[in-house]
Scaffold this active site. Structure first.
Site, mmCIF file in Angstrom:
data_model
loop_
_atom_site.group_PDB
_atom_site.id
_atom_site.type_symbol
_atom_site.label_atom_id
_atom_site.label_comp_id
_atom_site.label_asym_id
_atom_site.label_seq_id
_atom_site.Cartn_x
_atom_site.Cartn_y
_atom_site.Cartn_z
ATOM 1 N N TRP A 123 0.815 -1.220 0.000
ATOM 2 C CA TRP A 123 0.000 0.000 0.000
ATOM 3 C C TRP A 123 0.844 1.263 0.000
ATOM 4 C CZ3 TRP A 123 -4.353 -0.534 -2.092
ATOM 5 C CH2 TRP A 123 -5.118 -1.678 -1.897
ATOM 6 N N ASP A 193 -1.099 6.446 6.518
ATOM 7 C CA ASP A 193 -2.216 5.609 6.071
ATOM 8 C C ASP A 193 -2.449 4.569 7.165
ATOM 9 O OD1 ASP A 193 -3.933 3.775 4.982
ATOM 10 O OD2 ASP A 193 -2.707 3.311 3.217
ATOM 11 N N LYS A 217 -11.994 -1.528 6.714
ATOM 12 C CA LYS A 217 -11.209 -2.559 7.398
ATOM 13 C C LYS A 217 -11.642 -2.638 8.864
ATOM 14 C CE LYS A 217 -9.015 -2.627 3.473
ATOM 15 N NZ LYS A 217 -7.741 -2.037 3.170
#
Ligand SMILES: *Cc1c(COP(=O)(O)O)cnc(C)c1O
Length: 384
Positions: A123, A193, A217
């Site tokens: 990511w 993040d 999530k």
């Protein structure tokens, strides 16, 4: 079957036994498991919000009812994370991937032409690939040489003191590596993040220029991202940016510049209420999460190499437990057999292989215990 009357015209059929017994233990990386009390309340409010008589799906984002809901979501987040006044909270669409672009678009400017990226897994790598389009992007560290199974130490990082920001991902969802504490960025704003470990533990928000997470999530359903942003950084957003991509515009409009993702924000308000009232805050949540993760890592470590964890032990994630079995054939058998026993979505991401068990806040301890027991039994049935 329970029949609940709603207003004059509607009834809702509710079968408690179906609701409880048909739910599996869902180890999906995202969208992921939500707390059952949240789902039950959302189910009720889907037909009619108490005292309103219309569904949560049907009300205006500018109504008093929705103002209350978004206000609650924000107040709960401020309470859980101790977010001070100097920070604004935004609820945006586009997921984390849009933020990969919005961050350099808003923060890289003539005074800060360079941005620093710490690449610890898939990511953060994708985020850096977007930044290149908007500014000079420096990769200050990259864990690629060992397939992202570790994290840097302080001495590894050379931060440009004039950088627009230092970007990192607190938890790499695919590789299962997680920072224990923030990398030090000195006076450079830290941009994090936190998509896959948001609200899993307390943190000191004052260490960050910006921290963000897509909801799906650990904080709610797909459709909204939560951005916590130090207000002084808003001054960097250029007027020439497309309106939706400008943080300043969203901050001024209090996340209602356009039609907000009302349902997703509503579920975030329920999840945060659950964390406050039923879990008792993020310290308690972290203790529970540590206990759950320990069960799986102990099963890995005591398997004599049958299960091999992807992350090096000191960098292991509390949220995503990635490990391999001795062969692809056994991996497939493991996934299939677990699914028959009501444990789903355990197949690892293709870039790492093996198994990934995502054990977010809402995964009950009982689900993790069941998986741990299954791991022990499966190993005994397949002696090497
Ligand atoms: C899932 C995830 C993303 C991508 O989120 P989208 O909402 O699909 O754009 C980004 N970063 C991390 C750490 C993730 O886990």
């Amino acid at each position: 079957m329970q029949i609940v009357t709603i207003g004059e015209n509607y009834v809702m059929l509710r079968d408690e036994t179906t609701l409880m017994t048909k739910r599996v233990y869902n180890f999906s990386a995202g969208p992921a498991v939500l707390p059952e009390p949240v789902l039950a309340e959302a189910q009720r409010d889907l037909m009619a919000l108490p005292g309103v008589g219309a569904s949560i799906l049907e009300i205006s984002h500018r109504s008093k009812t929705f103002e209350r809901i978004i206000g609650e979501a924000e107040a709960n987040l401020r309470q859980l994370l101790g977010i001070p006044e100097e920070y604004t909270i935004l609820f945006l669409q586009g997921g984390s991937r849009l933020l990969f672009s919005m961050i350099p678009m808003n923060f890289v400017d003539a005074g800060h032409p360079v941005c620093d990226y710490l690449v610890s897994g898939s990511w953060s790598k994708y985020a850096a690939q977007e930044a290149v389009k908007f500014g000079e992007t420096k990769i200050v560290w990259d864990g690629k040489s060992t397939n992202y199974d570790r994290l840097p130490c302080k001495a590894d990082l050379q931060i440009d003191p004039k950088a627009a920001y230092l970007y990192y991902a607190s938890n790499e969802t695919i590789q299962g590596v997680q920072f224990r504490e923030e990398p030090s960025a000195d006076n450079v704003p830290l941009v994090c993040d936190a998509s896959s470990d948001f609200l899993s533990r307390p943190l000191d928000i004052r260490k960050y220029g910006m921290l963000y997470a897509c909801a799906q999530k650990n904080a709610g359903p797909a459709g909204v991202s939560i951005v916590i942003l130090r207000k002084d950084l808003l001054a960097r957003s250029k007027e020439s940016l497309p309106g939706y991509l400008n943080f300043q515009i969203h901050a001024e409009a209090e996340s209602l510049w356009n039609t907000a993702p009302t349902f997703a924000i509503y579920v975030v308000s329920l999840v945060t209420k659950w964390l406050i009232n039923e879990i008792g805050g993020l310290e308690k949540m972290e203790a529970i999460n540590r206990g759950k993760a320990r069960l799986l890592y102990e099963a890995i470590d005591s398997s004599g190499g049958f299960y091999a964890g992807h992350a090096q032990p000191e960098f292991r994630s509390m949220m995503n437990v990635s490990f391999r079995l001795p062969s692809d054939e056994l991996t497939k058998q493991f996934v299939d057999e677990a699914e028959k026993q009501g444990m789903t979505d355990l197949k690892g991401h293709r870039s790492v292989g093996g198994i990934r068990a995502s054990i977010y806040n809402a995964m009950p301890l009982a689900g993790v215990e069941k998986l741990r027991d299954f791991m022990l039994t499966f190993h005994n049935q397949h002696p090497q």
